[in-house]
Motif scaffolding. Structure first.
Motif, PDB file in Angstrom:
ATOM      1  N   ALA A   1       5.425  10.006  -6.608  1.00 41.90           N
ATOM      2  CA  ALA A   1       6.756  10.348  -7.104  1.00 41.90           C
ATOM      3  C   ALA A   1       7.125   9.690  -8.425  1.00 41.90           C
ATOM      4  CB  ALA A   1       7.802   9.975  -6.045  1.00 41.90           C
ATOM      5  N   GLY A   2       6.304   8.772  -8.911  1.00 42.93           N
ATOM      6  CA  GLY A   2       6.599   8.146 -10.192  1.00 42.93           C
ATOM      7  C   GLY A   2       7.873   7.340 -10.207  1.00 42.93           C
ATOM      8  N   CYS A   3       8.217   6.735  -9.085  1.00 42.12           N
ATOM      9  CA  CYS A   3       9.490   6.021  -8.974  1.00 42.12           C
ATOM     10  C   CYS A   3       9.318   4.530  -9.278  1.00 42.12           C
ATOM     11  CB  CYS A   3      10.046   6.188  -7.569  1.00 42.12           C
ATOM     12  SG  CYS A   3       8.934   5.551  -6.290  1.00 42.12           S
ATOM     13  N   GLU A   4      10.443   3.844  -9.387  1.00 35.59           N
ATOM     14  CA  GLU A   4      10.466   2.386  -9.410  1.00 35.59           C
ATOM     15  C   GLU A   4      10.818   1.904  -8.008  1.00 35.59           C
ATOM     16  OE1 GLU A   4      12.408   0.404 -12.821  1.00 35.59           O
ATOM     17  OE2 GLU A   4      12.924   2.451 -13.453  1.00 35.59           O
ATOM     18  N   LEU A   5      10.298   0.744  -7.637  1.00 37.30           N
ATOM     19  CA  LEU A   5      10.578   0.239  -6.290  1.00 37.30           C
ATOM     20  C   LEU A   5      10.303  -1.246  -6.199  1.00 37.30           C
ATOM     21  CD1 LEU A   5       7.473  -0.051  -5.220  1.00 37.30           C
ATOM     22  CD2 LEU A   5       7.735   2.353  -4.629  1.00 37.30           C
ATOM     23  N   LYS A   6      10.793  -1.835  -5.108  1.00 39.63           N
ATOM     24  CA  LYS A   6      10.542  -3.241  -4.793  1.00 39.63           C
ATOM     25  C   LYS A   6      10.323  -3.334  -3.284  1.00 39.63           C
ATOM     26  CE  LYS A   6      13.515  -4.970  -8.544  1.00 39.63           C
ATOM     27  NZ  LYS A   6      12.451  -5.570  -9.376  1.00 39.63           N
ATOM     28  N   VAL A   7       9.410  -4.232  -2.866  1.00 37.25           N
ATOM     29  CA  VAL A   7       9.123  -4.384  -1.442  1.00 37.25           C
ATOM     30  C   VAL A   7       9.576  -5.762  -0.959  1.00 37.25           C
ATOM     31  CG1 VAL A   7       7.174  -2.804  -1.607  1.00 37.25           C
ATOM     32  CG2 VAL A   7       6.762  -5.260  -1.790  1.00 37.25           C
TER      33      VAL A   7
ATOM     34  N   ALA B   1       0.837  -1.204   0.000  1.00 33.78           N
ATOM     35  CA  ALA B   1       0.000   0.000   0.000  1.00 33.78           C
ATOM     36  C   ALA B   1       0.871   1.253   0.000  1.00 33.78           C
ATOM     37  CB  ALA B   1      -0.933  -0.014   1.206  1.00 33.78           C
ATOM     38  N   LEU B   2       1.939   1.231   0.797  1.00 32.74           N
ATOM     39  CA  LEU B   2       2.844   2.379   0.818  1.00 32.74           C
ATOM     40  C   LEU B   2       3.571   2.502  -0.520  1.00 32.74           C
ATOM     41  CD1 LEU B   2       4.120   4.688   2.413  1.00 32.74           C
ATOM     42  CD2 LEU B   2       5.828   3.055   3.285  1.00 32.74           C
ATOM     43  N   ALA B   3       3.923   1.376  -1.122  1.00 37.65           N
ATOM     44  CA  ALA B   3       4.599   1.401  -2.412  1.00 37.65           C
ATOM     45  C   ALA B   3       3.699   2.017  -3.489  1.00 37.65           C
ATOM     46  CB  ALA B   3       5.005  -0.008  -2.813  1.00 37.65           C
ATOM     47  N   ARG B   4       2.433   1.640  -3.490  1.00 42.57           N
ATOM     48  CA  ARG B   4       1.502   2.222  -4.467  1.00 42.57           C
ATOM     49  C   ARG B   4       1.394   3.738  -4.270  1.00 42.57           C
ATOM     50  NH1 ARG B   4      -1.396  -2.615  -3.331  1.00 42.57           N
ATOM     51  NH2 ARG B   4      -2.663  -1.534  -1.769  1.00 42.57           N
ATOM     52  N   TRP B   5       1.354   4.151  -3.029  1.00 43.38           N
ATOM     53  CA  TRP B   5       1.275   5.589  -2.725  1.00 43.38           C
ATOM     54  C   TRP B   5       2.514   6.316  -3.241  1.00 43.38           C
ATOM     55  CZ3 TRP B   5       4.253   9.018   0.005  1.00 43.38           C
ATOM     56  CH2 TRP B   5       3.669  10.235   0.343  1.00 43.38           C
ATOM     57  N   LEU B   6       3.693   5.723  -3.032  1.00 43.79           N
ATOM     58  CA  LEU B   6       4.932   6.346  -3.496  1.00 43.79           C
ATOM     59  C   LEU B   6       4.978   6.466  -5.014  1.00 43.79           C
ATOM     60  CD1 LEU B   6       7.744   4.840  -1.224  1.00 43.79           C
ATOM     61  CD2 LEU B   6       7.319   7.271  -1.621  1.00 43.79           C
ATOM     62  N   VAL B   7       4.538   5.433  -5.695  1.00 42.81           N
ATOM     63  CA  VAL B   7       4.524   5.473  -7.156  1.00 42.81           C
ATOM     64  C   VAL B   7       3.605   6.587  -7.643  1.00 42.81           C
ATOM     65  CG1 VAL B   7       3.850   4.204  -9.228  1.00 42.81           C
ATOM     66  CG2 VAL B   7       5.173   3.052  -7.444  1.00 42.81           C
ATOM     67  N   GLU B   8       2.442   6.694  -7.025  1.00 40.23           N
ATOM     68  CA  GLU B   8       1.512   7.759  -7.420  1.00 40.23           C
ATOM     69  C   GLU B   8       2.068   9.139  -7.127  1.00 40.23           C
ATOM     70  OE1 GLU B   8      -2.003   6.832  -5.255  1.00 40.23           O
ATOM     71  OE2 GLU B   8      -2.501   5.060  -6.478  1.00 40.23           O
TER      72      GLU B   8
ATOM     73  N   GLY C   1      10.445  -4.454   7.557  1.00 42.31           N
ATOM     74  CA  GLY C   1      10.228  -4.552   6.122  1.00 42.31           C
ATOM     75  C   GLY C   1      11.068  -3.501   5.433  1.00 42.31           C
ATOM     76  N   ALA C   2      11.240  -3.620   4.129  1.00 42.44           N
ATOM     77  CA  ALA C   2      12.070  -2.667   3.393  1.00 42.44           C
ATOM     78  C   ALA C   2      11.473  -2.399   2.021  1.00 42.44           C
ATOM     79  CB  ALA C   2      13.493  -3.198   3.246  1.00 42.44           C
ATOM     80  N   ILE C   3      11.623  -1.161   1.590  1.00 38.70           N
ATOM     81  CA  ILE C   3      11.282  -0.773   0.222  1.00 38.70           C
ATOM     82  C   ILE C   3      12.550  -0.246  -0.433  1.00 38.70           C
ATOM     83  CG2 ILE C   3       9.946   0.777  -1.238  1.00 38.70           C
ATOM     84  CD1 ILE C   3       7.776   0.836   0.876  1.00 38.70           C
ATOM     85  N   TYR C   4      12.968  -0.913  -1.496  1.00 38.04           N
ATOM     86  CA  TYR C   4      14.077  -0.405  -2.306  1.00 38.04           C
ATOM     87  C   TYR C   4      13.477   0.504  -3.380  1.00 38.04           C
ATOM     88  CZ  TYR C   4      17.300  -4.043  -0.508  1.00 38.04           C
ATOM     89  OH  TYR C   4      18.097  -4.840   0.268  1.00 38.04           O
ATOM     90  N   THR C   5      14.065   1.676  -3.560  1.00 35.35           N
ATOM     91  CA  THR C   5      13.499   2.613  -4.518  1.00 35.35           C
ATOM     92  C   THR C   5      14.586   3.357  -5.295  1.00 35.35           C
ATOM     93  OG1 THR C   5      12.097   4.583  -4.748  1.00 35.35           O
ATOM     94  CG2 THR C   5      13.314   4.368  -2.697  1.00 35.35           C
ATOM     95  N   THR C   6      14.200   3.825  -6.477  1.00 33.13           N
ATOM     96  CA  THR C   6      15.110   4.643  -7.279  1.00 33.13           C
ATOM     97  C   THR C   6      15.104   6.099  -6.834  1.00 33.13           C
ATOM     98  OG1 THR C   6      13.318   4.918  -8.891  1.00 33.13           O
ATOM     99  CG2 THR C   6      14.944   3.188  -9.335  1.00 33.13           C
ATOM    100  N   LEU C   7      14.221   6.445  -5.902  1.00 35.57           N
ATOM    101  CA  LEU C   7      14.224   7.801  -5.359  1.00 35.57           C
ATOM    102  C   LEU C   7      15.481   8.046  -4.527  1.00 35.57           C
ATOM    103  CD1 LEU C   7      10.560   8.122  -4.037  1.00 35.57           C
ATOM    104  CD2 LEU C   7      11.569   9.466  -5.892  1.00 35.57           C
TER     105      LEU C   7
END
Length: 367
Positions: A127-133, A118-125, A172-178
């Motif tokens: 910041a338009g980034c790529e990520l992995k959870v 859910a947090l990953a979806r929010w971040l994409v919306e 937990g961890a989110i890897y992101t291109t941000l």
């Protein structure tokens, strides 16, 4: 390269807390440079025991970039499961099986991953980034990364310790291109991180001082030195990860623990400050898992096991390992009433269960 817009970090933290996370921090992808070296040393000594996947994924596990070269920041998140009762309270109830606090509620894999997505979806919306959870099952070194992100420090028992949540955090961890500003909410202290653990970037501190409570509490001597763990001697490893017969040298020390062990965490003085109000309500303990009778566990067949432990992290070890553990605990109990529950298990189709039952029967009959 993506750049976080003004206020993104603050809004991301607010969203994470809305989703049930108690702790949030950010580290650069290269913020724990000694992690790979420490991992390789640990593996070389064989301290991982049967956890062969640790060695098989070592290159990807050693650094975030080893798993995903595009990562720039790691968002570390912690969800509290702080207990409201003393995890050691059942030590004097030999007829009862002790289940680690983390496994008494809902399966953290499901709860944490759902919130991360859910947090990953929010971040994409936003910041338009790529990520992995990631939650636990991927080759990610959650504890060093959480330390680097400011959630706390790795104590002498090697687990993360937080000044607000003690040792009771699911990570937990989110890897992101941000590229996000690094840091978390863990205050500093003047005590430096031990040299053999290597520096974190930015520098973080441990708050263990001269305390050795966690090391002294371990029933099987699983800590060869502060900040070092030999999993092969750890009751959590022996009752959860280890598939074969539990070595006889450790059986008596297991006592009535049938899934995991909280001793080193429970005695940590920092847990006095853990605020149960920060606990995610999904991890409230299930009544049937807080104090299960050994006789009930010994009677489980595969279907009953799956029914009782549906929705629990315990389900992943299967009936045979759980009954093996209960048989060891029964052998330590001195409760001769359990002989009748153990006798059928001495002929169990699983040789590991049969071995544990035979060992327990021999001890109880002597008693």
């Amino acid at each position: 390269m993506n750049q976080g817009k003004p206020g993104l970090r603050e809004r991301m933290e607010a969203k994470a807390r809305e989703l049930g996370f108690a702790a949030v921090g950010v580290a650069r992808a290269d913020a724990a440079p000694k992690t790979g070296e420490r991992l390789r040393q640990w593996l070389a000594g064989g301290a991982h025991g049967d956890m062969l996947w640790m060695a098989e994924t070592a290159d990807r596990r050693a650094s975030p970039a080893g798993l995903w070269p595009d990562v720039r920041s790691v968002i570390s998140l912690g969800m509290s499961y702080a207990p409201s009762i003393d995890p050691l309270a059942l030590a004097g109830r030999p007829e009862i099986g002790r289940v680690s606090v983390y496994a008494q509620g809902a399966d953290y894999h499901d709860i944490v991953k759902k919130a991360l997505k859910a947090l990953a979806r929010w971040l994409v919306e936003e910041a338009g980034c790529e990520l992995k959870v990631f939650v636990d099952t991927a080759p990610v070194m959650e504890k060093p990364l959480a330390e680097a992100a400011g959630l706390g420090w790795q104590g002498k028992h090697t687990n993360l310790v937080s000044r607000k949540d003690g040792s009771w955090l699911f990570l937990g961890a989110i890897y992101t291109t941000l590229e996000l500003a690094a840091g978390g909410d863990a205050p500093m202290s003047p005590e430096p991180l031990p040299e053999h653990l290597g520096p974190a970037l930015p520098p973080h501190r441990v708050h263990c001082g001269s305390c050795s409570a966690c090391l002294d509490a371990c029933p099987t001597g699983a800590f060869p030195a502060p900040f070092q763990l030999d999993a092969r001697r750890c009751i959590s490893y022996l009752t959860i990860e280890h598939k074969g017969p539990i070595p006889e040298a450790f059986r008596e020390a297991i006592g009535n623990r049938i899934y995991g062990c909280d001793d080193c965490l429970s005695v940590c003085p920092w847990n006095r400050f853990a605020d149960t109000a920060r606990r995610n309500q999904a991890f409230l303990p299930r009544a049937e898992l807080t104090a299960p009778a050994l006789a009930d566990i010994l009677a489980l067949d595969d279907a009953a096991f799956r029914t009782v432990f549906a929705g629990s992290p315990i389900k992943r070890i299967g009936r045979n390992r759980m009954v093996r553990n209960a048989a060891i605990a029964a052998g330590n109990s001195g409760c001769t009433d359990l002989i009748s529950a153990l006798e059928p298990l001495a002929n169990d189709p699983d040789p590991v269960v049969a071995d544990a039952a035979a060992w327990a029967l021999a001890r109880l009959r002597r008693a």
